[in-house]
Enzyme design. Structure first.
Site, PDB file in Angstrom:
ATOM      1  N   ASP A 113      47.577  65.412  36.465  1.00 47.97           N
ATOM      2  CA  ASP A 113      48.441  64.287  36.118  1.00 47.97           C
ATOM      3  C   ASP A 113      47.648  63.352  35.203  1.00 47.97           C
ATOM      4  O   ASP A 113      46.422  63.482  35.090  1.00 47.97           O
ATOM      5  CB  ASP A 113      48.868  63.581  37.405  1.00 47.97           C
ATOM      6  CG  ASP A 113      49.748  62.378  37.145  1.00 47.97           C
ATOM      7  OD1 ASP A 113      50.583  62.442  36.233  1.00 47.97           O
ATOM      8  OD2 ASP A 113      49.578  61.368  37.847  1.00 47.97           O
ATOM      9  N   LYS A 114      48.320  62.431  34.563  1.00 48.97           N
ATOM     10  CA  LYS A 114      47.608  61.478  33.704  1.00 48.97           C
ATOM     11  C   LYS A 114      47.423  60.128  34.398  1.00 48.97           C
ATOM     12  O   LYS A 114      46.315  59.725  34.717  1.00 48.97           O
ATOM     13  CB  LYS A 114      48.345  61.275  32.376  1.00 48.97           C
ATOM     14  CG  LYS A 114      47.640  60.286  31.430  1.00 48.97           C
ATOM     15  CD  LYS A 114      48.437  60.030  30.187  1.00 48.97           C
ATOM     16  CE  LYS A 114      49.588  59.097  30.434  1.00 48.97           C
ATOM     17  NZ  LYS A 114      49.152  57.710  30.770  1.00 48.97           N
ATOM     18  N   THR A 115      48.543  59.450  34.673  1.00 45.79           N
ATOM     19  CA  THR A 115      48.477  58.098  35.206  1.00 45.79           C
ATOM     20  C   THR A 115      47.908  58.100  36.619  1.00 45.79           C
ATOM     21  O   THR A 115      48.441  58.753  37.520  1.00 45.79           O
ATOM     22  CB  THR A 115      49.878  57.461  35.203  1.00 45.79           C
ATOM     23  OG1 THR A 115      50.401  57.514  33.876  1.00 45.79           O
ATOM     24  CG2 THR A 115      49.801  56.013  35.662  1.00 45.79           C
TER      25      THR A 115
ATOM     26  N   ARG B   6      51.351  52.171  27.523  1.00 47.70           N
ATOM     27  CA  ARG B   6      52.589  52.589  28.189  1.00 47.70           C
ATOM     28  C   ARG B   6      53.694  51.623  27.793  1.00 47.70           C
ATOM     29  O   ARG B   6      53.554  50.414  27.979  1.00 47.70           O
ATOM     30  CB  ARG B   6      52.407  52.606  29.702  1.00 47.70           C
ATOM     31  CG  ARG B   6      51.382  53.618  30.174  1.00 47.70           C
ATOM     32  CD  ARG B   6      50.955  53.357  31.608  1.00 47.70           C
ATOM     33  NE  ARG B   6      52.060  53.453  32.536  1.00 47.70           N
ATOM     34  CZ  ARG B   6      52.450  54.586  33.129  1.00 47.70           C
ATOM     35  NH1 ARG B   6      51.817  55.714  32.861  1.00 47.70           N
ATOM     36  NH2 ARG B   6      53.448  54.597  33.980  1.00 47.70           N
TER      37      ARG B   6
ATOM     38  N   ARG C 140      56.723  64.128  29.164  1.00 48.70           N
ATOM     39  CA  ARG C 140      58.117  63.930  29.553  1.00 48.70           C
ATOM     40  C   ARG C 140      58.577  64.986  30.558  1.00 48.70           C
ATOM     41  O   ARG C 140      59.706  65.475  30.496  1.00 48.70           O
ATOM     42  CB  ARG C 140      59.036  63.980  28.330  1.00 48.70           C
ATOM     43  CG  ARG C 140      58.747  62.957  27.254  1.00 48.70           C
ATOM     44  CD  ARG C 140      59.199  61.587  27.661  1.00 48.70           C
ATOM     45  NE  ARG C 140      59.342  60.690  26.530  1.00 48.70           N
ATOM     46  CZ  ARG C 140      59.533  59.388  26.648  1.00 48.70           C
ATOM     47  NH1 ARG C 140      59.596  58.859  27.863  1.00 48.70           N
ATOM     48  NH2 ARG C 140      59.644  58.615  25.597  1.00 48.70           N
TER      49      ARG C 140
END
Length: 1132
Positions: free
Chosen positions: A378-380, A575, A741
């Protein structure tokens, strides 16, 4: 609605007809009566235990068993008992937990008023009272609260989220005493944040939503008291519906062990058939021939030679059962638990920021940490900190920001505060923006609308501090950052009471009525509120730019300018959210409100209401945008660079937009300057891009490649099997993949694609509930203690404090665990083969009678005592190359580097190059298994015949005038085997500690000598008196030395050949041990030599064939997105 329940002292009796479960919870599996049969059944689901049970049963037949039944059944009892004790202890802890939970106090309404009872007494339809800080005993619907219908719960025990969640009482029951009624609601399900029901009260039909729903296990906070009615109890509650155990993940090594055991079992069966066949032939030839006219070699009581052969088969099947090591499974459990313990205590993986060490939830897959080939991240909150800082906002055409060096932003509210209060038209220009019939006159008014949107369109709650001040708590750090930004700009949200928000605007308090709130979720990707401010009904919406832009009315004044600014912000890794609004007339609002109420009670009310919400959230006017920054965690770029150096392919799966994902990819080294990057976006010719990648692979094979795929394209790819096959053929040649996305389901789909199609070891790491699917799908799931709760941690196999901890967990502990466990298994089979094979050779000298060449107690203790601890200790502590030289010397360790000596950076930087050992499974291969197997066979033969010829009873005469007896020969051979297996283990041990020395000398050879001494003084022992004869005989010492040397010389030669090879591993070992500097050129040369030996999963010519096949199917076809345009809304 599918569940109906009655509440009230009289009405509640009608619930008995539905047979709802009680609130009594039982998570344990056993009780005093069922423990023994159930646990035994569980233990004998393992094939190894069934095998040894058969052996134990057969040993009771004296006609075929060479040993006492005790020697066969004792090891089995030890192994099974150990596993049962562990199982029983774990279940006992569950009993204690269940009893504590079921006995917790609950306050229930009775004819005598509210009475204190226990959780297990709570029933469907009970009206219960909950006090502040009390844990809620069942799932309830709120009827009343002590704070104007508002209450707050903390769900950290359910999803780990410590943010307070606002809940509210049903408006109609808040002001009256409601003690009876009927509720219809949905059937129990595991969705924590979904509830839909209808309350029938005095012929009125009242909607109940998740806002009125409190979960069992959550804690009531910031309100003194709540009264509610119980709708779900016991196993029907949301928390119990989510209490499924983790997926049972079995490592590839465990699967290979079962395969190797089958090999050994086949070999054992073949040997027994051969011996039985030989016995049968001899039986026919010499059926009743006697020896010295007394002892008959073949038993005349057995009338048929066929039956005699069958009994011989059974006897040798019993005798040779030690080919399969009974203690291997238990030893592996000890080793893996020990490895997990030291991983959890590793201070270099401690995260001071959140005060967390590594947590190991599943030790069964320790070795797979050393075989990872694909990481899905994951990123966040995983690569970034998930601590949001409000950087800038866009209001119309203006950006409000302070700029530093052109790239770093630090938000300042001075300009905004100035424009809001500015009266001079030259400094506060007119914009005349018309939103439906509502006019925003100037820039200052537009800024106010943006700030009012931020202050009202959210789900944050106030948490008061001891000094009377308050902070915001919310479902996400983004949400809190936006509301707090409005607060710093003097538009302050001060809470909500019975649907009335209190907003302080520039020092003046306004009452704003909240009419509807439509929350954010991963499907909607937006949040909206409908408010009434100064008589004007406004709909405020904030959300992802793609979602908001699709809902705007035509001819947007600020769309192009804001769109360009969003692209710029995304390229800087910020973001972004778009802000939009709409003004509703009273007639429009009344029609919407009536339609929402009419949808209540229908069979599909949720779907109908979602459609109504989608309709009202259209024809919006874009008024602004926001950007917040989420910085990279410490050492993320360096960690990812080392993963790529270790030939681990890293995929980043994120819900952010493409530009943000690409920017983060470059800043964290996933996308490097020497990579060629391909992009798949909606509307592109997917087949053409895939062809370009295939051509790039065939023409520029040495160049690294990366691909970025948008979720909409990914969703369409998943629906097209031909293109998915093409993508699968390209994946092994892609060093980095970024999917943006994407939904949680798509994340799991990508993990499943690689895991099932390529058969590679996958690892997924994330910190939020949206990462749970991919964490559970991957071979190894890693959860990060982050800002988004504990759902990811609870679903994981290992939990870490920060992403950088993965470096040591994978590249060091994972690699070492794979090597240790693989070598341990090979050694286990070897030591059992060298110990058992003399039984086969001895069969030809005892007339195939099934006589054992060893004492039965030596056979029993060999695996469970003599050789148990040394191999376990080695598999926990051994290391080959120390990834860093900067370590303190401990009382448990040999000298590595003196405290204070400089760390060898070159070794640290190039350590990832050694990760190939586990990736290619170079240790536990069939080739090495059979190599160790045949070494055991050869050394067993050497051991047997060296003592046979050296101690032949005509060769040596004792001082007593007697020859060497059988037990003299047996004990000499067993002593040589003990010395040899210990020497072989020591030869392959690369890191010596005090514990290692004690295990090898004390618990291995020491216990063997103790066994010899005890047997020498017990008259009932088979080898009574033999020990004294051994140690008083020079022949024993001479024969022992010659035998051990003749066997061990093979190990020395093979070891010398192994360490003399010019490999990267040997080079780094030598340099590290001799404290010499590393030559970068030498490392690069050996690394390239290593890479040349890699076999591609899909050869180039097969890729070319795949390309031709796919293109023939797609000749003249439309772009994939065009062909799936009708379903595109599924992937938004």
């Amino acid at each position: 609605m599918e569940r109906k329940l009655y509440f009230g002292l009289q009405e509640q009796i009608q619930n008995k007809q539905y047979r709802y479960p009680t609130n009594f919870i039982k998570t344990s599996r056993y009780n005093f009566i069922t423990f023994l049969p159930y646990s035994l059944t569980l233990q004998f689901q393992r094939m190894a235990n069934i095998y040894f049970l058969i052996i134990a049963v057969m040993s009771f037949f004296k006609s075929i068993s060479p040993f006492s039944p005790v020697s066969s059944i004792a090891p089995l009892i030890f192994v099974v008992s150990l596993s049962m004790l562990r199982d029983g202890y774990e279940d006992y802890q569950k009993h204690l937990s269940d009893n504590e939970l079921n006995s917790s106090p609950a306050t229930i309404w009775t004819v005598s008023g509210f009475v204190k009872k226990t959780w297990k007494d709570v029933q469907i339809g009970d009206i219960i009272k909950i006090d502040e800080l009390e844990i809620i005993s069942a799932d309830i619907v709120v009827l009343q609260t002590s704070q104007d219908g508002i209450c707050f719960i903390e769900t950290s025990s359910l999803d780990g989220e410590k943010n307070l969640k606002p809940k509210q009482a049903i408006k109609e029951t808040q002001t009256i005493e409601c003690k009876s009624g009927i509720i219809e609601c949905i059937n129990p399900n595991p969705l924590l944040y979904t509830f839909d029901g209808t309350l029938y009260l005095d012929s009125k039909k009242i909607q109940i939503t998740h806002k009125n729903f409190l979960l069992r296990g959550s804690k009531l906070k910031n309100v003194k008291q709540v009264i509610g009615v119980v709708v779900y109890t016991g196993i029907d509650t949301k928390v119990m519906r989510n209490s499924e155990g983790q997926k049972n993940k079995v490592s590839n090594i465990d699967k290979l062990i079962n395969l190797r055991i089958i090999y050994i079992l086949i070999m054992q069966t073949v040997i027994c058939i051969i011996l039985a066949f030989i016995y049968g032939i001899n039986c026919d030839i010499k059926r009743y021939q006697s020896y010295n006219d007394q002892d008959q070699i073949y038993d005349p009581d057995i009338p048929h030679c066929a039956l005699a052969s069958l009994m011989t088969f059974a006897a040798y099947f019993l005798l040779l059962n030690t080919l399969i090591p009974i203690s291997l499974i238990v030893s592996l459990e000890f080793v893996k638990v020990g490895q997990g313990f030291f991983m959890q205590k590793d201070s270099e993986m401690y995260s001071a920021e959140n005060d967390k060490y590594v947590k190991v939830f599943s030790t069964t897959i320790n070795e797979e940490l050393g075989q990872v080939q694909y990481i899905f991240s994951d990123k966040t909150g995983t690569l970034t900190c998930n601590k949001m800082e409000f950087k800038l906002c866009v209001c119309g055409d203006f950006i409000y920001v302070n700029e530093k060096a052109g790239i770093e932003y630090a938000f300042s509210g001075d300009k905004i505060l100035q424009i809001i209060t500015e009266k001079d038209p030259s400094k506060n220009p007119n914009i005349d923006l018309k939103v439906d019939k509502y006019l925003i006159c100037n820039q200052g008014d537009l800024v106010k609308e943006n700030l009012m949107l931020l202050a009202t369109c959210h789900e944050c709650v106030l948490e008061y501090q001891d000094d009377g001040s308050f902070i915001y708590q919310g479902p996400s750090p983004d949400e809190i950052a936006l509301v707090d930004a409005a607060r710093r700009l003097n538009v302050i949200y001060k809470g909500i009471t019975m649907g009335m928000m209190e907003i302080e605007v520039l020092g003046e308090v306004e009452k704003v009525e909240l009419l509807f709130a439509f929350e954010f979720n991963s499907d909607r990707k937006r949040m909206s509120v409908i408010i009434r401010q100064n008589g004007i009904i406004k709909l405020y919406t904030k959300g992802a730019d793609s979602v908001i832009k699709a809902r705007l009315s035509p001819n947007q004044k600020y769309l192009n300018g804001i769109d360009q600014k969003l692209d710029m912000f995304s390229r800087k890794g910020l973001r972004t959210l778009c802000l939009a609004m709409r003004v509703l007339s009273e007639e429009q609002f009344n029609q919407f409100s009536k339609a929402m109420n009419d949808a209540l009670g229908s069979g599909d009310s949720e779907k109908l209401q979602n459609e109504l919400i989608n309709q009202i959230e259209k024809n919006l006017t874009l008024i602004g945008a926001t950007a917040v920054e989420d910085k990279l965690q410490e050492d993320v770029p360096e960690t990812l660079a080392d993963f790529l150096k270790a030939n681990i392919n890293v995929w980043m799966l994120t819900g952010d937009k493409l530009e943000t994902a690409e920017n983060i990819g470059r800043s964290c080294n996933l996308l490097q300057d020497n990579m060629d990057v391909f992009t798949l976006t909606p509307g592109c010719e997917t087949i053409i891009i895939f062809n370009d990648i295939a051509d790039h692979i065939m023409n520029k094979n040495s160049t690294k490649r990366a691909i970025i795929i948008e979720g909409m394209v990914l969703g369409a790819l998943i629906d097209d099997q031909n293109l998915m096959n093409y993508l699968i053929s390209l994946v092994p040649f892609l060093h980095t993949v970024i999917c943006c996305r994407v939904t949680p389901k798509q994340k799991a789909d990508m993990v499943r694609l690689v895991k099932n199609s390529l058969g590679k070891i996958t690892l997924a790491v994330g910190d939020g509930a949206n990462d749970v699917n991919m964490i559970q799908e991957a071979h190894i799931g890693i959860g990060i203690y982050g800002q988004e709760g504990m759902r990811a941690v609870q679903a994981s196999n290992y939990a870490i404090g920060q992403f950088k901890c993965l470096w040591k967990l994978i590249l060091f502990h994972g690699r070492q665990n794979y090597i240790r466990i693989s070598e341990m298994i090979l050694y286990f089979f070897y030591k059992n083969i060298i110990f058992t094979i003399p039984q086969f050779y001895f069969a030809f000298f005892c007339g195939d009678t099934g006589t054992s060449v060893f004492d039965q107690f030596f056979v029993s203790f060999y695996n469970t005592v003599f050789t148990f601890l040394p191999v376990v200790i080695r598999a926990i502590f051994d290391e080959d190359v120390f990834y860093t030289s900067k370590r303190q010397q401990t009382i448990l360790g040999s000298r590595r580097i003196k405290e204070g000596e400089v760390e060898n950076d070159i070794l640290r930087q190039n350590y990832p190059l050694l990760y190939y050992i586990g990736q290619r499974n170079t240790v536990f291969t069939s080739e090495k298994f059979f190599k160790w197997f045949f070494i055991g066979v050869f050394q067993g033969l050497t051991c047997f015949f060296s003592f046979y010829f050296e101690l032949n009873d005509t060769t040596f005469i004792k001082q007593t005038g007697l020859n060497n007896d059988f037990w003299f020969f047996s004990m000499s051979m067993s002593t040589a085997i003990m010395i040899l297996v210990t020497l072989k283990l020591a030869l392959n041990t690369q890191f010596w500690t005090i514990i290692t020395w004690v295990a090898y000398i004390g618990t291995s050879l020491g216990t063997y000598l103790a066994y010899m001494w005890v047997s020498n003084i017990i008259p009932q022992s088979s080898i009574y008196g033999t020990t004294r004869m051994l140690f008083s005989s020079p022949a024993f010492y001479l024969s022992l030395a010659l035998s051990v040397l003749s066997m061990f010389i093979l190990d020395l030669l093979m070891f010398t050949m192994k360490v003399s090879k010019d490999t990267l591993l040997n080079y780094m070992k030598r340099q590290a041990r001799q404290s010499k500097n590393f030559e970068v050129s030498k490392i690069k040369k050996l690394s390239n030599k290593n890479d040349d030996n890699i076999e591609l999963e899909i050869p180039i010519f097969r890729l070319q064939q795949q390309k031709s096949l796919i293109n023939s199917n797609f000749s003249g076809s439309q772009p994939i997105i065009a062909r799936n345009r009708g379903n595109s809304n599924l992937y938004l």
